[in-house]
Scaffold this active site. Structure first.
Site, PDB file in Angstrom:
ATOM      1  N   ARG A   1       1.068  -0.915  -0.322  1.00  0.00           N
ATOM      2  CA  ARG A   1      -0.237   0.105  -0.223  1.00  0.00           C
ATOM      3  C   ARG A   1       0.851   1.342   0.038  1.00  0.00           C
ATOM      4  O   ARG A   1       2.145   1.154   0.886  1.00  0.00           O
ATOM      5  CB  ARG A   1      -1.222   0.160   1.142  1.00  0.00           C
ATOM      6  CG  ARG A   1      -1.703  -1.165   0.802  1.00  0.00           C
ATOM      7  CD  ARG A   1      -2.671  -0.139   0.364  1.00  0.00           C
ATOM      8  NE  ARG A   1      -4.334  -1.248   0.075  1.00  0.00           N
ATOM      9  CZ  ARG A   1      -3.891  -2.739  -0.953  1.00  0.00           C
ATOM     10  NH1 ARG A   1      -3.406  -2.644  -1.071  1.00  0.00           N
ATOM     11  NH2 ARG A   1      -5.401  -3.282  -0.626  1.00  0.00           N
TER      12      ARG A   1
ATOM     13  N   GLU B   1      -4.649   6.923  -5.478  1.00  0.00           N
ATOM     14  CA  GLU B   1      -4.315   6.309  -7.354  1.00  0.00           C
ATOM     15  C   GLU B   1      -5.889   7.013  -7.870  1.00  0.00           C
ATOM     16  O   GLU B   1      -6.936   6.560  -7.003  1.00  0.00           O
ATOM     17  CB  GLU B   1      -4.574   4.800  -7.321  1.00  0.00           C
ATOM     18  CG  GLU B   1      -3.379   4.193  -6.516  1.00  0.00           C
ATOM     19  CD  GLU B   1      -3.254   3.175  -5.856  1.00  0.00           C
ATOM     20  OE1 GLU B   1      -3.854   2.206  -5.576  1.00  0.00           O
ATOM     21  OE2 GLU B   1      -2.069   2.856  -4.911  1.00  0.00           O
TER      22      GLU B   1
ATOM     23  N   HIS C   1      -1.157  -0.283  -9.941  1.00  0.00           N
ATOM     24  CA  HIS C   1      -1.856  -0.964  -8.706  1.00  0.00           C
ATOM     25  C   HIS C   1      -2.470  -2.341  -9.034  1.00  0.00           C
ATOM     26  O   HIS C   1      -3.610  -2.480  -9.282  1.00  0.00           O
ATOM     27  CB  HIS C   1      -3.065  -0.334  -8.051  1.00  0.00           C
ATOM     28  CG  HIS C   1      -3.701  -0.668  -6.578  1.00  0.00           C
ATOM     29  ND1 HIS C   1      -3.852  -0.742  -5.345  1.00  0.00           N
ATOM     30  CD2 HIS C   1      -3.675  -1.994  -6.351  1.00  0.00           C
ATOM     31  CE1 HIS C   1      -3.810  -1.702  -4.568  1.00  0.00           C
ATOM     32  NE2 HIS C   1      -3.442  -2.516  -5.365  1.00  0.00           N
TER      33      HIS C   1
HETATM   34  N1  LIG Z   1      -1.232  -5.111  -5.232  1.00  0.00           N
HETATM   35  C1  LIG Z   1      -2.039  -5.503  -4.815  1.00  0.00           C
HETATM   36  O1  LIG Z   1      -2.977  -5.193  -5.850  1.00  0.00           O
HETATM   37  C2  LIG Z   1      -1.992  -5.812  -3.619  1.00  0.00           C
HETATM   38  C3  LIG Z   1      -2.719  -7.441  -3.891  1.00  0.00           C
HETATM   39  C4  LIG Z   1      -3.149  -8.259  -2.517  1.00  0.00           C
HETATM   40  C5  LIG Z   1      -3.223  -7.823  -1.598  1.00  0.00           C
HETATM   41  N2  LIG Z   1      -1.692  -6.435  -1.596  1.00  0.00           N
HETATM   42  C6  LIG Z   1      -1.502  -5.613  -0.308  1.00  0.00           C
HETATM   43  O2  LIG Z   1      -0.370  -6.286   0.672  1.00  0.00           O
HETATM   44  C7  LIG Z   1      -0.832  -6.743   1.773  1.00  0.00           C
HETATM   45  C8  LIG Z   1      -0.052  -8.247   2.186  1.00  0.00           C
HETATM   46  O3  LIG Z   1      -0.921  -9.311   2.046  1.00  0.00           O
HETATM   47  P1  LIG Z   1      -0.533 -10.811   1.867  1.00  0.00           P
HETATM   48  O4  LIG Z   1      -1.693 -11.636   2.002  1.00  0.00           O
HETATM   49  O5  LIG Z   1       0.852 -11.170   2.251  1.00  0.00           O
HETATM   50  O6  LIG Z   1      -1.142 -10.159   4.510  1.00  0.00           O
HETATM   51  P2  LIG Z   1      -1.284 -11.619   5.434  1.00  0.00           P
HETATM   52  O7  LIG Z   1      -1.949 -10.805   6.264  1.00  0.00           O
HETATM   53  O8  LIG Z   1      -0.882 -12.701   4.512  1.00  0.00           O
HETATM   54  O9  LIG Z   1       0.540 -11.319   5.530  1.00  0.00           O
HETATM   55  C9  LIG Z   1       1.300  -9.981   6.379  1.00  0.00           C
HETATM   56  C10 LIG Z   1       1.903 -10.085   7.212  1.00  0.00           C
HETATM   57  O10 LIG Z   1       2.223  -8.651   7.673  1.00  0.00           O
HETATM   58  C11 LIG Z   1       3.338  -8.574   8.786  1.00  0.00           C
HETATM   59  N3  LIG Z   1       2.886  -7.308   9.540  1.00  0.00           N
HETATM   60  C12 LIG Z   1       1.853  -6.653  10.092  1.00  0.00           C
HETATM   61  N4  LIG Z   1       2.592  -5.506  11.388  1.00  0.00           N
HETATM   62  C13 LIG Z   1       3.392  -5.948  10.327  1.00  0.00           C
HETATM   63  C14 LIG Z   1       5.056  -4.658  10.828  1.00  0.00           C
HETATM   64  N5  LIG Z   1       5.410  -3.511  11.373  1.00  0.00           N
HETATM   65  N6  LIG Z   1       6.121  -4.997   9.922  1.00  0.00           N
HETATM   66  C15 LIG Z   1       6.592  -5.959   9.154  1.00  0.00           C
HETATM   67  N7  LIG Z   1       5.773  -6.953   9.172  1.00  0.00           N
HETATM   68  C16 LIG Z   1       4.054  -6.572   9.738  1.00  0.00           C
HETATM   69  C17 LIG Z   1       2.227  -9.462   9.267  1.00  0.00           C
HETATM   70  O11 LIG Z   1       3.207  -9.936  10.608  1.00  0.00           O
HETATM   71  C18 LIG Z   1       1.670 -10.850   8.037  1.00  0.00           C
HETATM   72  O12 LIG Z   1       2.808 -11.395   8.318  1.00  0.00           O
HETATM   73  C19 LIG Z   1      -2.003  -6.671   1.865  1.00  0.00           C
HETATM   74  O13 LIG Z   1      -2.577  -5.762   3.346  1.00  0.00           O
HETATM   75  C20 LIG Z   1      -2.230  -5.275   0.678  1.00  0.00           C
HETATM   76  O14 LIG Z   1      -2.327  -3.777   0.834  1.00  0.00           O
HETATM   77  C21 LIG Z   1      -1.731  -4.936  -2.437  1.00  0.00           C
END
Ligand SMILES: NC(=O)c1ccc[n+]([C@@H]2O[C@H](COP(=O)([O-])OP(=O)(O)OC[C@H]3O[C@@H](n4cnc5c(N)ncnc54)[C@H](O)[C@@H]3O)[C@@H](O)[C@H]2O)c1
Length: 343
Positions: free
Chosen positions: A246, A276, A295
């Protein structure tokens, strides 16, 4: 009139909702799904969704005043993983479920491939070399220097910030390419990280040691501007920052300054803080050392229909009072107040 009303707050009027409708029909649920155009403001969301039994959402705003103005809504189902546009505490207080579709269900392959594409394009200097060839330059001057500066990736270090579903998918592909992978995630056990072949490190160590940093943490109060000017200053001047999570995880003004001044070598960005679509006056658009995508890291001809179908399936569960697969605020299920959840 159908028994239930599902409102999508982010699609044009008359959108086909083919996959969602198929899921509802196959389950025999009598529900209509409608849309009125992208609801960019809280007032528009309320107008569109006030009669909804279920609201299915893209990136539209759901602050507390919106949640409070949806008297019938059982659930907000997000097309995707992040739920940073929703006031989850307000939803919990009003007994509204917040549901997501976890990445392994639809986009882990796409997004981790997108990160690999950024990494390899940066390593091999693909974009400037492509521009040079089109301009008639062939291994001369700056192009020659670029060619000689291009690296392989084996033995280089990738730092993964956030080792959840997408961080892990990215780590797995990077390991296969020969990267040394290190990760910072305060909520994942060191042993679990090591079991993946990934070295658990502090954020400071990750920034100092990485040739590439890829962000996969959620956006919340704790992670807002996780990568700020001070963090960028800890990175190597030859390092690249990849953000497919994000935009506001990175202080974008500080990143622009770091890219201009050579604090870091470059960036690959799929998500943006300034907004965006990326505003026309974004300074990122004038920088040669940044790769920009709209995105789109999660999208493919396969992932989108899968995601749409999964949203339809989750709506079926909500309407049947069956526990959805990924609930952000399970407290709603423990003390039901809008309906009795049959689980
Ligand atoms: N660009 C895109 O199209 C797209 C698509 C899907 C997801 N995303 C983004 O990717 C992010 C991650 O997705 P995911 O499926 O891996 O989520 P997820 O919930 O499986 O994993 C997120 C991880 O981040 C960790 N985390 C939380 N706080 C943290 C911190 N302060 N420092 C480091 N790590 C921390 C959590 O412990 C968790 O392991 C989503 O939240 C979303 O914003 C973007």
């Amino acid at each position: 009139m159908a028994r239930y009303r599902i409102v999508h707050t982010g699609q044009p009027p008359g959108a086909p909702f083919t996959e969602e409708r198929r899921a509802l029909a196959e389950a025999g649920v009598d529900a209509e799904i409608v849309s009125y155009g992208k609801c960019a403001t809280p007032a528009r969301v309320i107008e569109a969704a006030r009669d909804a039994d279920v609201v299915v959402i893209g990136s539209e705003p759901f602050p507390a005043e919106v949640v409070a103005a949806l008297p019938k809504a059982r659930a907000l189902i997000r097309y995707g993983v992040g739920f940073d546009t929703i006031d989850v505490d307000a939803a919990t207080a009003h007994g509204v479920l917040v549901c997501t579709i976890p990445a392994p269900d639809f986009c882990a392959d796409e997004l981790s491939s997108h990160v690999m594409a950024f990494l390899l394009a940066c390593a091999r200097k693909l974009v400037p070399l492509d521009r040079a060839v089109r301009a008639g330059v062939w291994r001369e001057g700056a192009t020659r220097a670029m060619t000689l500066a291009a690296g392989g990736v084996a033995g280089e270090t990738l730092g993964v910030v956030g080792l959840g579903n997408l961080g892990r998918a990215t780590a797995r592909k990077a390991l296969a390419l020969g990267f040394n992978v290190i990760a910072f995630d305060p909520y994942v056990e060191k042993e679990a990280t090591a079991a993946l072949g990934v070295e658990p490190v502090s954020l400071a160590d990750l920034l100092r040691r990485s040739d590439y940093v890829s962000i996969h943490a959620p956006l919340n109060r704790e992670t807002y501007h996780l990568i700020d000017a001070a963090a960028l200053a800890q990175m190597k001047p030859t390092a690249y920052l990849i953000n497919t999570a994000r935009g506001p995880l990175v202080d974008e003004a500080a990143l622009v300054e770091a890219l201009r001044s050579g604090t870091i070598a470059g960036a690959g960005l799929d998500t943006f803080e300034a907004g965006e679509p990326l505003p026309e006056d974004s300074p990122l658009l004038d920088l040669d050392n940044v790769l920009l995508t709209p995105h789109s890291a999660a999208f493919s001809y396969r992932s989108m229909p899968t995601l749409q179908r999964r949203v339809g399936e989750e709506a079926v569960k909500v309407l049947r009072c069956v526990r959805p697969a990924s609930v952000v605020n399970p407290a709603v299920l423990e003390r039901p107040n809008r309906l009795t959840w049959g689980m």
